[in-house]
Design an enzyme around this catalytic site. Structure first.
Site, PDB file in Angstrom:
ATOM      1  N   CYS A 126       0.894  -1.244  -0.256  1.00 33.45           N
ATOM      2  CA  CYS A 126       0.114   0.017  -0.198  1.00 33.45           C
ATOM      3  C   CYS A 126       0.777   1.346  -0.050  1.00 33.45           C
ATOM      4  O   CYS A 126       0.227   2.442  -0.229  1.00 33.45           O
ATOM      5  CB  CYS A 126      -0.919  -0.043   1.238  1.00 33.45           C
ATOM      6  N   HIS A 267      -2.656   7.299   3.264  1.00 32.81           N
ATOM      7  CA  HIS A 267      -3.354   6.114   2.677  1.00 32.81           C
ATOM      8  C   HIS A 267      -4.500   5.760   3.330  1.00 32.81           C
ATOM      9  O   HIS A 267      -4.741   6.184   4.416  1.00 32.81           O
ATOM     10  CB  HIS A 267      -2.309   4.920   3.083  1.00 32.81           C
ATOM     11  N   ASN A 297     -10.420   0.869   1.151  1.00 26.47           N
ATOM     12  CA  ASN A 297      -8.888   0.766   1.018  1.00 26.47           C
ATOM     13  C   ASN A 297      -8.563   0.255  -0.339  1.00 26.47           C
ATOM     14  O   ASN A 297      -8.772  -1.065  -0.427  1.00 26.47           O
ATOM     15  CB  ASN A 297      -8.410   0.138   2.124  1.00 26.47           C
TER      16      ASN A 297
END
Length: 361
Positions: A126, A267, A297
Protein backbone atom coordinates in the site's frame (compact mmCIF):
# COMPACT_ATOMS: atom_id res chain seq x y z
CA UNK A 1 15.20 1.04 9.65
CA UNK A 2 14.86 3.66 6.93
CA UNK A 3 16.66 4.98 3.93
CA UNK A 4 18.67 8.18 4.47
CA UNK A 5 16.43 9.85 1.90
CA UNK A 6 18.29 12.52 -0.10
CA UNK A 7 15.23 13.33 -2.18
CA UNK A 8 14.86 16.80 -0.74
CA UNK A 9 18.11 17.96 -2.31
CA UNK A 10 18.02 19.43 -5.78
CA UNK A 11 20.36 18.08 -8.41
CA UNK A 12 22.21 21.02 -10.02
CA UNK A 13 21.87 19.26 -13.37
CA UNK A 14 18.10 18.92 -13.27
CA UNK A 15 15.06 21.14 -13.19
CA UNK A 16 12.54 20.52 -10.42
CA UNK A 17 9.90 17.88 -11.09
CA UNK A 18 6.38 17.80 -9.73
CA UNK A 19 2.82 16.63 -10.30
CA UNK A 20 1.43 18.33 -13.40
CA UNK A 21 -1.87 16.42 -13.61
CA UNK A 22 -3.91 13.68 -11.92
CA UNK A 23 -6.33 10.96 -12.94
CA UNK A 24 -8.21 8.03 -11.46
CA UNK A 25 -10.48 5.17 -12.40
CA UNK A 26 -12.93 3.38 -10.11
CA UNK A 27 -14.83 0.37 -11.47
CA UNK A 28 -18.53 0.82 -12.11
CA UNK A 29 -19.84 -1.78 -9.65
CA UNK A 30 -20.60 -0.33 -6.22
CA UNK A 31 -20.55 -2.86 -3.37
CA UNK A 32 -22.28 -1.73 -0.21
CA UNK A 33 -21.65 -2.96 3.30
CA UNK A 34 -24.70 -5.23 3.35
CA UNK A 35 -23.20 -7.71 0.88
CA UNK A 36 -19.83 -7.75 2.65
CA UNK A 37 -21.47 -8.04 6.07
CA UNK A 38 -23.51 -11.10 5.08
CA UNK A 39 -20.43 -12.99 3.90
CA UNK A 40 -18.28 -11.96 6.87
CA UNK A 41 -21.04 -12.60 9.44
CA UNK A 42 -21.11 -9.03 10.74
CA UNK A 43 -23.48 -6.10 10.30
CA UNK A 44 -23.23 -3.08 8.03
CA UNK A 45 -23.25 -0.84 11.10
CA UNK A 46 -20.35 -2.81 12.60
CA UNK A 47 -18.27 -2.19 9.47
CA UNK A 48 -18.93 1.55 9.63
CA UNK A 49 -18.13 1.64 13.35
CA UNK A 50 -14.86 -0.24 12.90
CA UNK A 51 -13.64 1.39 9.66
CA UNK A 52 -15.75 4.34 8.51
CA UNK A 53 -16.29 2.53 5.18
CA UNK A 54 -19.79 2.39 3.67
CA UNK A 55 -19.10 1.13 0.15
CA UNK A 56 -16.33 0.18 -2.24
CA UNK A 57 -15.88 -0.62 -5.95
CA UNK A 58 -15.36 -4.02 -7.53
CA UNK A 59 -13.61 -4.64 -10.83
CA UNK A 60 -15.65 -6.32 -13.56
CA UNK A 61 -14.77 -9.90 -14.50
CA UNK A 62 -13.05 -8.76 -17.69
CA UNK A 63 -10.96 -6.10 -15.91
CA UNK A 64 -7.40 -6.75 -14.77
CA UNK A 65 -5.14 -4.40 -12.83
CA UNK A 66 -3.58 -3.18 -16.09
CA UNK A 67 -7.01 -2.12 -17.39
CA UNK A 68 -7.69 0.02 -14.32
CA UNK A 69 -4.16 1.44 -14.37
CA UNK A 70 -4.30 2.29 -18.07
CA UNK A 71 -7.57 4.19 -17.74
CA UNK A 72 -6.28 6.20 -14.76
CA UNK A 73 -3.13 7.01 -16.76
CA UNK A 74 -5.18 8.07 -19.80
CA UNK A 75 -7.21 10.47 -17.66
CA UNK A 76 -4.08 12.01 -16.15
CA UNK A 77 -2.51 12.38 -19.59
CA UNK A 78 -5.71 13.89 -20.99
CA UNK A 79 -5.77 16.45 -18.19
CA UNK A 80 -2.14 17.33 -18.93
CA UNK A 81 -2.77 17.53 -22.67
CA UNK A 82 0.24 15.24 -23.11
CA UNK A 83 0.84 12.73 -25.90
CA UNK A 84 1.68 9.30 -24.37
CA UNK A 85 4.62 9.10 -26.77
CA UNK A 86 6.22 11.94 -24.80
CA UNK A 87 6.54 9.80 -21.66
CA UNK A 88 9.99 8.67 -20.56
CA UNK A 89 8.68 6.33 -17.84
CA UNK A 90 5.58 4.32 -17.00
CA UNK A 91 5.75 3.03 -13.41
CA UNK A 92 2.95 0.95 -11.90
CA UNK A 93 2.78 0.43 -8.14
CA UNK A 94 0.75 -2.69 -7.38
CA UNK A 95 0.71 -5.79 -5.21
CA UNK A 96 -2.01 -7.41 -7.35
CA UNK A 97 -0.36 -7.55 -10.79
CA UNK A 98 -2.03 -9.10 -13.82
CA UNK A 99 0.34 -12.08 -13.42
CA UNK A 100 3.86 -12.77 -12.06
CA UNK A 101 5.42 -11.72 -15.37
CA UNK A 102 5.70 -9.69 -17.49
CA UNK A 103 5.34 -6.48 -15.52
CA UNK A 104 1.87 -4.96 -15.47
CA UNK A 105 3.52 -1.67 -16.50
CA UNK A 106 4.51 -3.22 -19.82
CA UNK A 107 0.86 -3.95 -20.56
CA UNK A 108 -0.13 -0.42 -19.49
CA UNK A 109 2.54 0.99 -21.80
CA UNK A 110 0.99 -0.91 -24.70
CA UNK A 111 -2.58 0.01 -23.77
CA UNK A 112 -1.91 3.76 -23.60
CA UNK A 113 0.55 3.93 -26.50
CA UNK A 114 3.56 5.14 -24.50
CA UNK A 115 5.92 3.58 -27.03
CA UNK A 116 9.01 5.56 -25.96
CA UNK A 117 8.73 4.90 -22.22
CA UNK A 118 10.75 2.55 -20.05
CA UNK A 119 8.32 0.72 -17.82
CA UNK A 120 8.42 -1.37 -14.65
CA UNK A 121 6.36 -2.38 -11.63
CA UNK A 122 7.09 -1.48 -8.02
CA UNK A 123 5.72 -3.46 -5.10
CA UNK A 124 5.77 -1.81 -1.69
CA UNK A 125 2.16 -2.94 -1.14
CA UNK A 126 0.00 0.00 0.00
CA UNK A 127 3.04 2.33 0.18
CA UNK A 128 3.79 1.58 -3.46
CA UNK A 129 2.51 4.77 -5.05
CA UNK A 130 4.59 7.06 -2.82
CA UNK A 131 7.64 4.86 -3.38
CA UNK A 132 7.06 4.97 -7.15
CA UNK A 133 6.57 8.74 -7.04
CA UNK A 134 9.90 9.17 -5.25
CA UNK A 135 11.77 6.85 -7.61
CA UNK A 136 10.32 8.37 -10.79
CA UNK A 137 10.94 11.93 -9.62
CA UNK A 138 14.59 11.11 -9.00
CA UNK A 139 14.97 9.46 -12.42
CA UNK A 140 13.40 12.42 -14.21
CA UNK A 141 15.53 14.90 -12.31
CA UNK A 142 18.68 12.88 -13.04
CA UNK A 143 17.74 12.96 -16.73
CA UNK A 144 17.80 16.75 -16.65
CA UNK A 145 14.29 17.50 -15.44
CA UNK A 146 12.75 18.08 -18.87
CA UNK A 147 10.95 14.75 -19.35
CA UNK A 148 7.65 13.28 -18.21
CA UNK A 149 6.62 10.11 -16.43
CA UNK A 150 3.30 8.62 -15.42
CA UNK A 151 3.10 6.99 -11.98
CA UNK A 152 0.12 4.75 -11.31
CA UNK A 153 -1.10 3.05 -8.15
CA UNK A 154 -3.54 0.23 -8.98
CA UNK A 155 -4.90 -2.77 -7.13
CA UNK A 156 -7.70 -5.33 -7.41
CA UNK A 157 -7.92 -6.75 -3.90
CA UNK A 158 -11.35 -8.28 -4.51
CA UNK A 159 -9.54 -11.18 -6.24
CA UNK A 160 -7.41 -12.12 -3.20
CA UNK A 161 -9.81 -11.67 -0.27
CA UNK A 162 -11.31 -14.38 1.90
CA UNK A 163 -14.76 -12.88 2.33
CA UNK A 164 -15.38 -14.94 5.46
CA UNK A 165 -12.46 -13.16 7.18
CA UNK A 166 -14.00 -10.06 8.69
CA UNK A 167 -10.58 -8.60 9.59
CA UNK A 168 -9.75 -8.08 5.90
CA UNK A 169 -12.88 -8.50 3.79
CA UNK A 170 -14.52 -5.34 5.11
CA UNK A 171 -11.61 -3.04 4.22
CA UNK A 172 -10.73 -3.28 0.56
CA UNK A 173 -11.97 -2.01 -2.77
CA UNK A 174 -10.59 -1.91 -6.30
CA UNK A 175 -9.28 1.14 -8.15
CA UNK A 176 -6.43 3.01 -9.78
CA UNK A 177 -5.01 6.51 -9.49
CA UNK A 178 -2.28 8.21 -11.49
CA UNK A 179 -0.20 11.35 -11.75
CA UNK A 180 1.90 12.77 -14.53
CA UNK A 181 5.25 14.02 -13.28
CA UNK A 182 7.07 16.68 -15.26
CA UNK A 183 8.91 20.03 -15.17
CA UNK A 184 7.61 22.67 -12.76
CA UNK A 185 8.85 26.17 -11.81
CA UNK A 186 11.92 26.53 -9.61
CA UNK A 187 11.32 25.84 -5.94
CA UNK A 188 8.11 23.90 -6.60
CA UNK A 189 7.09 20.29 -7.16
CA UNK A 190 8.41 17.40 -5.05
CA UNK A 191 10.30 19.04 -2.20
CA UNK A 192 11.39 15.94 -0.32
CA UNK A 193 10.52 12.30 0.26
CA UNK A 194 11.13 9.78 3.03
CA UNK A 195 11.03 6.02 2.40
CA UNK A 196 11.27 3.58 5.32
CA UNK A 197 11.13 -0.18 5.66
CA UNK A 198 10.79 -2.56 8.60
CA UNK A 199 11.62 -5.94 7.14
CA UNK A 200 11.57 -7.53 10.59
CA UNK A 201 7.79 -6.95 10.56
CA UNK A 202 7.20 -8.43 7.10
CA UNK A 203 4.89 -11.09 8.50
CA UNK A 204 2.17 -8.63 9.53
CA UNK A 205 0.72 -8.41 6.01
CA UNK A 206 1.08 -11.17 3.43
CA UNK A 207 -0.24 -13.41 0.69
CA UNK A 208 1.77 -16.48 1.71
CA UNK A 209 1.40 -18.68 -1.36
CA UNK A 210 1.93 -18.35 -5.08
CA UNK A 211 5.61 -17.38 -5.07
CA UNK A 212 8.89 -19.27 -4.98
CA UNK A 213 8.63 -20.15 -1.28
CA UNK A 214 5.19 -21.73 -1.52
CA UNK A 215 4.38 -22.36 -5.20
CA UNK A 216 0.74 -22.82 -6.13
CA UNK A 217 -0.49 -26.34 -5.41
CA UNK A 218 -3.59 -28.17 -4.30
CA UNK A 219 -2.34 -27.81 -0.73
CA UNK A 220 -1.94 -24.02 -0.93
CA UNK A 221 -5.42 -23.72 -2.41
CA UNK A 222 -6.90 -25.89 0.34
CA UNK A 223 -5.25 -23.94 3.18
CA UNK A 224 -6.16 -20.50 1.80
CA UNK A 225 -2.55 -19.50 1.20
CA UNK A 226 -3.48 -17.33 -1.79
CA UNK A 227 -5.71 -15.04 0.26
CA UNK A 228 -4.60 -11.71 1.72
CA UNK A 229 -3.76 -12.01 5.42
CA UNK A 230 -3.15 -9.30 8.01
CA UNK A 231 -2.54 -8.91 11.73
CA UNK A 232 -4.76 -5.86 12.15
CA UNK A 233 -3.82 -5.01 15.73
CA UNK A 234 -0.11 -5.17 15.00
CA UNK A 235 -0.55 -3.00 11.90
CA UNK A 236 -2.41 -0.44 13.98
CA UNK A 237 0.46 -0.41 16.48
CA UNK A 238 2.96 0.02 13.63
CA UNK A 239 1.05 3.06 12.36
CA UNK A 240 0.81 4.68 15.79
CA UNK A 241 4.51 4.05 16.48
CA UNK A 242 5.86 5.17 13.12
CA UNK A 243 3.59 7.72 11.43
CA UNK A 244 4.16 10.69 13.78
CA UNK A 245 7.94 10.30 13.62
CA UNK A 246 7.94 10.00 9.84
CA UNK A 247 5.90 13.19 9.48
CA UNK A 248 8.14 15.06 11.92
CA UNK A 249 11.34 13.89 10.22
CA UNK A 250 10.08 14.81 6.75
CA UNK A 251 9.09 18.32 7.81
CA UNK A 252 12.39 18.80 9.65
CA UNK A 253 14.34 17.76 6.55
CA UNK A 254 12.32 20.17 4.42
CA UNK A 255 12.61 22.90 7.07
CA UNK A 256 8.86 23.40 6.95
CA UNK A 257 6.70 24.15 9.99
CA UNK A 258 3.73 21.82 10.46
CA UNK A 259 1.27 24.71 10.38
CA UNK A 260 2.29 25.45 6.79
CA UNK A 261 0.88 22.16 5.52
CA UNK A 262 -2.39 22.89 3.74
CA UNK A 263 -3.42 19.36 2.73
CA UNK A 264 -2.79 15.90 4.16
CA UNK A 265 -3.57 12.93 1.91
CA UNK A 266 -2.90 9.66 3.76
CA UNK A 267 -3.27 6.05 2.73
CA UNK A 268 -6.97 5.26 3.18
CA UNK A 269 -6.44 2.19 5.33
CA UNK A 270 -9.11 2.56 8.00
CA UNK A 271 -10.98 5.72 8.96
CA UNK A 272 -11.10 4.89 12.66
CA UNK A 273 -7.35 4.25 12.79
CA UNK A 274 -6.62 7.50 10.96
CA UNK A 275 -8.86 9.41 13.37
CA UNK A 276 -6.92 7.92 16.29
CA UNK A 277 -3.47 8.86 14.95
CA UNK A 278 -4.44 12.25 13.48
CA UNK A 279 -4.02 14.27 16.71
CA UNK A 280 -0.46 12.93 17.13
CA UNK A 281 0.69 14.20 13.72
CA UNK A 282 0.65 17.89 14.66
CA UNK A 283 -1.09 18.88 11.42
CA UNK A 284 -4.09 20.63 12.91
CA UNK A 285 -3.92 23.45 10.36
CA UNK A 286 -4.14 21.06 7.41
CA UNK A 287 -7.18 19.62 5.68
CA UNK A 288 -7.31 15.84 6.14
CA UNK A 289 -8.72 14.30 2.96
CA UNK A 290 -10.56 10.98 3.12
CA UNK A 291 -12.14 8.97 0.31
CA UNK A 292 -12.46 5.66 2.14
CA UNK A 293 -16.15 6.07 3.02
CA UNK A 294 -16.95 5.58 -0.67
CA UNK A 295 -14.02 3.58 -1.99
CA UNK A 296 -12.58 1.67 0.96
CA UNK A 297 -8.89 0.81 1.05
CA UNK A 298 -7.76 0.60 -2.60
CA UNK A 299 -4.20 -0.42 -1.76
CA UNK A 300 -1.52 1.43 -3.72
CA UNK A 301 -4.31 3.36 -5.47
CA UNK A 302 -5.70 5.03 -2.36
CA UNK A 303 -3.36 8.05 -2.21
CA UNK A 304 -3.55 8.97 -5.94
CA UNK A 305 -7.31 8.30 -6.09
CA UNK A 306 -7.85 10.68 -3.18
CA UNK A 307 -5.40 13.25 -4.57
CA UNK A 308 -7.21 13.21 -7.92
CA UNK A 309 -10.60 13.71 -6.27
CA UNK A 310 -9.27 16.63 -4.22
CA UNK A 311 -7.66 18.19 -7.31
CA UNK A 312 -10.79 17.84 -9.45
CA UNK A 313 -12.89 19.46 -6.74
CA UNK A 314 -10.65 22.53 -7.02
CA UNK A 315 -9.44 22.29 -3.42
CA UNK A 316 -5.73 22.58 -4.22
CA UNK A 317 -4.39 26.09 -4.74
CA UNK A 318 -1.16 27.22 -6.34
CA UNK A 319 1.77 26.93 -3.89
CA UNK A 320 -0.21 24.89 -1.34
CA UNK A 321 1.97 22.43 0.55
CA UNK A 322 0.57 18.91 0.19
CA UNK A 323 1.77 16.01 2.35
CA UNK A 324 1.26 12.46 1.09
CA UNK A 325 1.90 9.48 3.35
CA UNK A 326 1.28 5.76 2.98
CA UNK A 327 2.09 2.58 4.85
CA UNK A 328 1.78 -1.05 3.92
CA UNK A 329 3.17 -4.55 3.88
CA UNK A 330 6.83 -5.18 4.22
CA UNK A 331 6.39 -3.23 6.50
CA UNK A 332 6.88 -0.08 4.46
CA UNK A 333 6.20 3.60 4.90
CA UNK A 334 6.56 6.41 2.37
CA UNK A 335 6.01 10.16 2.63
CA UNK A 336 6.29 12.97 0.10
CA UNK A 337 5.99 16.74 0.44
CA UNK A 338 4.74 18.63 -2.62
CA UNK A 339 4.63 22.35 -3.37
CA UNK A 340 1.55 22.28 -5.58
CA UNK A 341 2.25 23.61 -9.04
CA UNK A 342 0.29 21.64 -11.65
CA UNK A 343 0.60 22.83 -15.24
CA UNK A 344 -2.80 21.38 -16.12
CA UNK A 345 -6.16 22.67 -14.99
CA UNK A 346 -8.41 20.09 -13.42
CA UNK A 347 -11.59 19.04 -15.17
CA UNK A 348 -14.93 19.83 -13.49
CA UNK A 349 -15.58 17.82 -10.32
CA UNK A 350 -16.24 14.18 -11.15
CA UNK A 351 -17.89 13.38 -7.81
CA UNK A 352 -21.52 13.94 -6.90
CA UNK A 353 -20.56 14.38 -3.25
CA UNK A 354 -17.39 15.99 -1.91
CA UNK A 355 -14.82 13.95 -0.06
CA UNK A 356 -14.78 13.97 3.70
CA UNK A 357 -12.41 16.64 5.00
CA UNK A 358 -11.24 17.26 8.55
CA UNK A 359 -9.37 20.38 9.59
CA UNK A 360 -9.04 23.62 7.68
CA UNK A 361 -6.40 25.89 6.25
Amino acid sequence: MHSPSPAGSRSPAGRPTGVVSTGSYLPAEVVGNDEIARRADVTSEWIVRKTGIRERRRAARHEATSDLAAEAARRALRQAGLDPAALSYVVVATSTPDHPQPATAAIVQDLIGARNAACFDLNAVCSGFVYALAVTERMLRADGGTGYGVVVGADIYSRILDYSDRKTAILFGDGAGAVVLGPVPAGRGVLTTDLRSRGDAHGLISVPAGGSRRPASAATLDDGGHFFQMDGRAVRSFVHENLPGAVGDLLARARVDADRIAHFVPHQANGVMLAEVWPDLGLGSAALHLSLERYGNTGAASVPVTLDAVHRQGLLCESDLVLLIAFGGGMSLGAALLDWAPTAHAAPPALKRPLAVAGAH
